[in-house]
Every structure is written in C-alpha cells, then in structure tokens.
Design a protein around this motif. Sequence first.
Motif, mmCIF file in Angstrom:
data_model
loop_
_atom_site.group_PDB
_atom_site.id
_atom_site.type_symbol
_atom_site.label_atom_id
_atom_site.label_comp_id
_atom_site.label_asym_id
_atom_site.label_seq_id
_atom_site.Cartn_x
_atom_site.Cartn_y
_atom_site.Cartn_z
ATOM 1 N N LYS A 19 0.843 -1.190 0.000
ATOM 2 C CA LYS A 19 0.000 0.000 0.000
ATOM 3 C C LYS A 19 0.883 1.247 0.000
ATOM 4 C CE LYS A 19 -4.063 1.675 2.357
ATOM 5 N NZ LYS A 19 -5.069 1.362 3.338
ATOM 6 N N VAL A 20 0.440 2.248 -0.744
ATOM 7 C CA VAL A 20 1.153 3.526 -0.776
ATOM 8 C C VAL A 20 0.544 4.416 0.307
ATOM 9 C CG1 VAL A 20 1.660 5.580 -2.140
ATOM 10 C CG2 VAL A 20 1.651 3.330 -3.227
ATOM 11 N N ILE A 21 1.392 4.884 1.203
ATOM 12 C CA ILE A 21 0.950 5.748 2.305
ATOM 13 C C ILE A 21 1.850 6.987 2.307
ATOM 14 C CG2 ILE A 21 0.707 5.950 4.804
ATOM 15 C CD1 ILE A 21 0.379 2.905 4.887
ATOM 16 N N ARG A 22 1.232 8.139 2.395
ATOM 17 C CA ARG A 22 1.997 9.398 2.438
ATOM 18 C C ARG A 22 1.643 10.160 3.686
ATOM 19 N NH1 ARG A 22 4.091 11.578 -2.694
ATOM 20 N NH2 ARG A 22 3.693 10.037 -4.257
ATOM 21 N N PRO A 23 2.557 10.860 4.289
ATOM 22 C CA PRO A 23 3.993 10.707 4.043
ATOM 23 C C PRO A 23 4.453 9.373 4.580
ATOM 24 C CG PRO A 23 3.671 12.112 5.929
ATOM 25 C CD PRO A 23 2.298 11.781 5.381
ATOM 26 N N GLY A 24 5.539 8.878 4.055
ATOM 27 C CA GLY A 24 6.002 7.569 4.488
ATOM 28 C C GLY A 24 7.497 7.443 4.427
ATOM 29 N N TYR A 25 7.986 6.329 4.937
ATOM 30 C CA TYR A 25 9.417 6.084 4.989
ATOM 31 C C TYR A 25 9.831 4.884 4.163
ATOM 32 C CZ TYR A 25 9.097 9.416 8.752
ATOM 33 O OH TYR A 25 8.846 10.543 9.471
ATOM 34 N N GLY A 26 8.893 4.245 3.485
ATOM 35 C CA GLY A 26 9.222 3.107 2.626
ATOM 36 C C GLY A 26 9.678 3.594 1.266
#
Length: 59
Positions: A19-26
């Motif tokens: 899953k794309v999550i913003r903001p994120g660290y992946g």
Amino acid sequence: MYISKNSKAGEVLTKDNIKVIRPGYGLAPKYYDLLLGKPMKKDLKMGTPLSWSSYYSES
C-alpha cells in the motif's frame, strides 16, 4: 510503500499486500509497478515499510 498484510518469505508482492501511504518512509510510490510480482525475501509484518532488501532481485 508499506506491507498492508502479514506476508511470508517467497510470497509475491501484489496490490493486496502493498500500500502507498503518504507521508512515508518506505520506497517511493514511483516504484509500485516495478515491485508488483516480485517475491519477498523475508517474512514481513503489516505496517513494515518496503525497502530494496525486502524482495529478491532478478540479477
């Protein structure tokens, strides 16, 4: 990008488990299509940010 459900080593990255999550660290969302279909190198728990070491490379 993050793991969205607990996954085992050898499972393939799909739209159901990342899953794309913003903001994120992946990894950045621009790599989403590149990662689909790649097998995971290790067990990953839900909520783990994806990194380049999370999957097997083709080389």
